[in-house]
Design a protein around this motif. Structure first.
Motif, PDB file in Angstrom:
ATOM      1  N   ILE A 240       0.856  -1.191   0.000  1.00 23.87           N
ATOM      2  CA  ILE A 240       0.000   0.000   0.000  1.00 23.87           C
ATOM      3  C   ILE A 240       0.890   1.238   0.000  1.00 23.87           C
ATOM      4  CG2 ILE A 240      -1.881  -1.132   1.261  1.00 23.87           C
ATOM      5  CD1 ILE A 240      -1.020   0.592   3.718  1.00 23.87           C
ATOM      6  N   ARG A 241       0.277   2.354  -0.320  1.00 20.85           N
ATOM      7  CA  ARG A 241       0.935   3.650  -0.175  1.00 20.85           C
ATOM      8  C   ARG A 241       0.708   4.160   1.241  1.00 20.85           C
ATOM      9  NH1 ARG A 241       4.371   6.282  -3.647  1.00 20.85           N
ATOM     10  NH2 ARG A 241       3.387   8.286  -3.137  1.00 20.85           N
ATOM     11  N   CYS A 245       5.539   6.931   0.614  1.00 21.74           N
ATOM     12  CA  CYS A 245       6.205   5.628   0.572  1.00 21.74           C
ATOM     13  C   CYS A 245       5.254   4.555   0.058  1.00 21.74           C
ATOM     14  CB  CYS A 245       6.686   5.225   1.971  1.00 21.74           C
ATOM     15  SG  CYS A 245       7.934   6.312   2.699  1.00 21.74           S
ATOM     16  N   THR A 246       5.819   3.535  -0.559  1.00 19.89           N
ATOM     17  CA  THR A 246       5.083   2.315  -0.856  1.00 19.89           C
ATOM     18  C   THR A 246       5.696   1.204  -0.019  1.00 19.89           C
ATOM     19  OG1 THR A 246       4.629   3.024  -3.126  1.00 19.89           O
ATOM     20  CG2 THR A 246       4.361   0.691  -2.633  1.00 19.89           C
ATOM     21  N   VAL A 247       4.873   0.584   0.820  1.00 22.12           N
ATOM     22  CA  VAL A 247       5.336  -0.420   1.771  1.00 22.12           C
ATOM     23  C   VAL A 247       4.956  -1.801   1.251  1.00 22.12           C
ATOM     24  CG1 VAL A 247       5.277  -1.212   4.161  1.00 22.12           C
ATOM     25  CG2 VAL A 247       5.020   1.234   3.640  1.00 22.12           C
ATOM     26  N   HIS A 248       5.949  -2.693   1.150  1.00 19.57           N
ATOM     27  CA  HIS A 248       5.755  -4.027   0.585  1.00 19.57           C
ATOM     28  C   HIS A 248       5.892  -5.084   1.679  1.00 19.57           C
ATOM     29  CE1 HIS A 248       6.022  -2.838  -3.733  1.00 19.57           C
ATOM     30  NE2 HIS A 248       6.716  -1.836  -3.218  1.00 19.57           N
ATOM     31  N   LYS A 249       5.035  -6.106   1.583  1.00 17.55           N
ATOM     32  CA  LYS A 249       5.044  -7.220   2.525  1.00 17.55           C
ATOM     33  C   LYS A 249       4.704  -8.519   1.793  1.00 17.55           C
ATOM     34  CE  LYS A 249       5.051  -6.777   6.546  1.00 17.55           C
ATOM     35  NZ  LYS A 249       6.137  -6.802   7.561  1.00 17.55           N
ATOM     36  N   PRO A 250       5.024  -9.688   2.373  1.00 17.97           N
ATOM     37  CA  PRO A 250       4.494 -10.941   1.841  1.00 17.97           C
ATOM     38  C   PRO A 250       2.975 -10.997   1.950  1.00 17.97           C
ATOM     39  CG  PRO A 250       6.401 -11.348   3.244  1.00 17.97           C
ATOM     40  CD  PRO A 250       6.029  -9.904   3.441  1.00 17.97           C
ATOM     41  N   GLY A 251       2.374 -11.995   1.306  1.00 16.68           N
ATOM     42  CA  GLY A 251       0.928 -12.098   1.231  1.00 16.68           C
ATOM     43  C   GLY A 251       0.297 -12.726   2.462  1.00 16.68           C
ATOM     44  N   LEU A 263      -1.186   0.373   9.042  1.00 13.23           N
ATOM     45  CA  LEU A 263      -0.817   1.643   8.416  1.00 13.23           C
ATOM     46  C   LEU A 263      -2.029   2.337   7.811  1.00 13.23           C
ATOM     47  CD1 LEU A 263       2.555   0.961   6.569  1.00 13.23           C
ATOM     48  CD2 LEU A 263       2.203   2.276   8.665  1.00 13.23           C
ATOM     49  N   ALA A 264      -2.869   1.565   7.127  1.00 13.93           N
ATOM     50  CA  ALA A 264      -4.059   2.154   6.513  1.00 13.93           C
ATOM     51  C   ALA A 264      -4.962   2.787   7.567  1.00 13.93           C
ATOM     52  CB  ALA A 264      -4.818   1.089   5.730  1.00 13.93           C
ATOM     53  N   LEU A 265      -5.131   2.124   8.691  1.00 19.86           N
ATOM     54  CA  LEU A 265      -5.940   2.681   9.775  1.00 19.86           C
ATOM     55  C   LEU A 265      -5.299   3.936  10.362  1.00 19.86           C
ATOM     56  CD1 LEU A 265      -6.803  -0.681  11.545  1.00 19.86           C
ATOM     57  CD2 LEU A 265      -8.489   0.859  10.520  1.00 19.86           C
ATOM     58  N   LEU A 266      -3.995   3.882  10.601  1.00 20.50           N
ATOM     59  CA  LEU A 266      -3.299   4.976  11.274  1.00 20.50           C
ATOM     60  C   LEU A 266      -3.166   6.214  10.411  1.00 20.50           C
ATOM     61  CD1 LEU A 266      -0.547   2.855  13.045  1.00 20.50           C
ATOM     62  CD2 LEU A 266      -2.365   4.153  14.175  1.00 20.50           C
ATOM     63  N   SER A 447       9.930  -6.621   5.793  1.00 23.12           N
ATOM     64  CA  SER A 447       9.340  -5.390   5.229  1.00 23.12           C
ATOM     65  C   SER A 447      10.330  -4.703   4.305  1.00 23.12           C
ATOM     66  CB  SER A 447       8.954  -4.409   6.349  1.00 23.12           C
ATOM     67  OG  SER A 447       8.087  -4.997   7.287  1.00 23.12           O
ATOM     68  N   LEU A 448       9.802  -4.074   3.248  1.00 21.08           N
ATOM     69  CA  LEU A 448      10.633  -3.309   2.319  1.00 21.08           C
ATOM     70  C   LEU A 448       9.845  -2.084   1.873  1.00 21.08           C
ATOM     71  CD1 LEU A 448      13.007  -4.698  -0.344  1.00 21.08           C
ATOM     72  CD2 LEU A 448      11.508  -2.816  -0.968  1.00 21.08           C
ATOM     73  N   VAL A 449      10.513  -0.933   1.845  1.00 16.94           N
ATOM     74  CA  VAL A 449       9.848   0.342   1.570  1.00 16.94           C
ATOM     75  C   VAL A 449      10.506   1.024   0.378  1.00 16.94           C
ATOM     76  CG1 VAL A 449       9.170   2.580   2.545  1.00 16.94           C
ATOM     77  CG2 VAL A 449       9.325   0.563   4.039  1.00 16.94           C
ATOM     78  N   MET A 450       9.672   1.509  -0.525  1.00 14.60           N
ATOM     79  CA  MET A 450      10.127   2.231  -1.716  1.00 14.60           C
ATOM     80  C   MET A 450       9.675   3.691  -1.641  1.00 14.60           C
ATOM     81  SD  MET A 450      11.440  -0.252  -3.738  1.00 14.60           S
ATOM     82  CE  MET A 450      11.288   0.313  -5.445  1.00 14.60           C
ATOM     83  N   ARG A 451      10.481   4.560  -2.255  1.00 12.24           N
ATOM     84  CA  ARG A 451      10.083   5.963  -2.421  1.00 12.24           C
ATOM     85  C   ARG A 451      10.628   6.437  -3.774  1.00 12.24           C
ATOM     86  NH1 ARG A 451      12.403   9.193   2.003  1.00 12.24           N
ATOM     87  NH2 ARG A 451      10.554   8.646   3.250  1.00 12.24           N
ATOM     88  N   ASP A 452       9.755   7.035  -4.565  1.00 14.34           N
ATOM     89  CA  ASP A 452      10.137   7.518  -5.904  1.00 14.34           C
ATOM     90  C   ASP A 452      10.775   6.410  -6.740  1.00 14.34           C
ATOM     91  OD1 ASP A 452       9.241  10.085  -5.203  1.00 14.34           O
ATOM     92  OD2 ASP A 452      11.198  10.604  -4.369  1.00 14.34           O
TER      93      ASP A 452
END
Length: 573
Positions: A240-241, A245-251, A263-266, A447-452
């Motif tokens: 999710i964004r 940032c875009t935050v990546h996780k396993p399924g 994160l979506a709630l917060l 966890s892995l986080v992307m930006r731009d």
């Protein structure tokens, strides 16, 4: 670091570290365990997940467990054993993204297993507690972990020649294969899953009744054919964004999406306005965790066998509806949502009769966690590896399973099997129901986080169900409050156990909120007035977050490691 300095990349280095951890932290993970690997590869500009969570055997059925008179899958022994996925996952990653020969990956683990290493305190404690079981029942474990018939002392040089020989034989069969690097990796994988390791597993599991946490002896159902039929898969991440940032996780075959749901709630709250570690902040984060983990209990499981409505669970409309449930007082009930109008199904766990505690180890193996449980010490488990390299690659992995307390060592291998099936329910129709060829819902959560479009952060922690609470607090400290990575690993940690634990016996503690003792006393008092049953843990005792980062603007690589446990390391060059 040695692998990186030899010219290897982050994938090579992560795998080498992963195999070393199997040797030097046998109380947390092993070659018979499992691992999810989350990574970004610069050459392909792609984030991917390698699933090293092995499935249940093809003959696994709820009726089969029920006929044994059990209400839960045991937390130890052979009944909860699944296909060991860690080796296949590391091999799949190396095949696709590594650069070095397999010998240069395995040499480190072979060296430590053969010539020895200083035994960590946690491992020494676990062996000491389990020694009577190893001496009388799990005899091969005794041969491996009780050199000269005695429990080894913490800090003493410990060797595992049986495990060293397994690594060396895998390597011998690899180097004997014709072809290049990829062919050798394939040969090693074949030797493990269709060769001598699988044969040893098949023989032992099918012929040996093993004393487990039920107080009785049971054979397992895992076969060599189950191992031969399995291969690690590569999957797209869940993501999710959050801000920029875009935050990546396993399924959802892991608990990982609870991080995204939190994160979506917060995102709908003014966390910065509350202040880091204020009562309002801790309360809000804890209440959002309760909601996300309630959904985990109702909806998460292997998506290959269940319809997991992850898109709805992460949708803005559903999240907004759930956010309205966060009130000024602590929630007392577990409240899963109804995505798409579906009725949630939260399994009930009925405890099995407690066998007589003939020895202290019986109380230990009744709990499916890796480490021995001591009242004075926070429960923790598992390992974390995060690596960033100069080529722009980033890897996060959380290895676990196959620890020395999980099941007896397979004769001649030095390997214990993972017991992840204990996380499954015996209720029909649940996404995480026990059944044939299903991935148990694991707690392992990198966890892995992307930006731009570039990776900026990868992190993880040991901690079972609490991983996605402690790492969330680290992440929020970085992105919401501007802390540097090291300071963020050192900030106050807290968690709730409001929901059923993944590990046998699946206990829950509604309303209990655990915070480290260095929390402001006024904050603790306000949390209690809000209805939380606050318990305090020792300072710097919750979690062991490890992180790597990249600062593209200054062309820097970053590393950080929590001081908790005096067992984590951060290195950058």
């Amino acid at each position: 670091m040695s692998v990186l300095e030899k010219g290897g990349n982050a994938f090579d280095a992560a795998a080498a570290a992963g195999f070393v951890l199997q040797v030097v932290e046998p109380h947390f993970n092993g070659l018979g365990g499992d691992v999810p690997i989350l990574s970004y590869r610069a050459a392909t500009d792609r984030v991917q997940v390698v699933c090293g969570q092995g499935p249940t055997p093809r003959t696994a059925t709820i009726d089969g467990i029920r006929r044994l008179g059990l209400n839960q899958i045991p937390g130890s022994g052979l009944l909860p054993a699944v296909v060991p996925g860690a080796f296949g996952a590391w091999m799949r990653m190396l095949t696709e993204h590594g650069t070095l020969p397999l010998s240069e990956i395995l040499d480190y683990a072979i060296g430590y297993a053969e010539t020895g290493f200083p035994l960590p305190t946690g491992a020494a404690e676990a062996i000491e507690v389990m020694a009577p079981l190893f001496e009388t029942e799990w005899l091969e474990s005794g041969r491996v972990y009780l050199p000269n018939g005695r429990s080894p002392a913490a800090g003493s040089r410990f060797r595992n020649p049986a495990l060293a020989e397994t690594y060396k034989r895998l390597l011998r069969e690899a180097t004997a294969a014709s072809g290049g690097r990829e062919a050798q990796i394939a040969a090693a994988e074949k030797a493990f899953y269709r060769g001598f390791v699988a044969e040893a597993v098949d023989t032992f599991v099918s012929t040996t009744e093993v004393l487990d946490s039920t107080g009785r002896r049971h054979k397992g159902i895992l076969t060599g054919q189950d191992m031969a039929d399995w291969q690690a898969t590569v999957e797209e991440s869940a993501h999710i964004r959050y801000g920029d940032c875009t935050v990546h996780k396993p399924g959802p075959w892991s608990q990982s999406p609870v991080f995204l749901q939190q994160l979506a709630l917060l995102e709908g709250f003014d966390l910065r306005g509350m202040g880091l570690n204020s009562a309002e902040y801790i309360h809000t984060v804890a209440e959002c965790a309760k909601l996300a983990f309630a959904d985990r209990e109702a909806w998460y499981g292997d998506p290959d066998h269940s319809d997991v409505p992850l898109d709805i669970l992460l949708s803005p409309a559903y999240t907004a509806e759930r956010r309205e449930l966060v009130g000024a007082k602590a929630a007392t009930a577990l409240r899963p949502g109804s995505p798409g109008g579906r009725r949630p199904h939260v399994p009930e766990y009925v405890a099995d009769p407690v066998p007589p505690e003939r020895e202290h180890w019986m109380s230990q193996i009744r709990n499916g966690l890796p480490t021995v449980v001591r009242a004075t010490r926070a429960r923790t488990d598992t390992c974390t590896i995060v690596v960033a390299d100069r080529f722009g690659n980033m890897v996060a992995a959380v290895p676990s399973g196959g620890w020395l307390k999980s099941s007896p060592v397979i004769p001649g291998t030095g390997i214990s099997l993972g017991t992840r099936a204990q996380t499954m329910t015996l209720e029909e129709g649940h996404p995480n129901s026990f059944g044939p060829w299903r991935r148990p819902r694991t707690t392992l959560s990198p966890s892995l986080v992307m930006r731009d479009g570039k990776p900026i952060l990868a992190f993880g922690t040991p901690g079972g169900d609490r991983q996605d609470q402690w790492t969330l607090e680290f992440f929020l400290a970085v992105v919401e409050f501007g802390l540097d990575l090291q300071s963020a690993t050192e900030t106050l940690a807290f968690h709730t156990d409001h929901f059923a634990a993944s590990f046998t016996p699946h206990e829950s503690r509604p309303r209990v909120l655990t915070v480290e003792r260095n929390c402001d006393p006024e904050v603790i008092e306000e949390l209690r007035t809000r209805g939380h049953e606050v318990e305090t843990a020792a300072e710097f005792s919750l979690g062991k977050v490890c992180a790597v980062g990249a600062d593209p603007g200054d062309d820097l690589l970053l590393a950080a490691a929590s001081p908790r446990g005096r067992q984590t390391y951060a290195m950058a060059r």
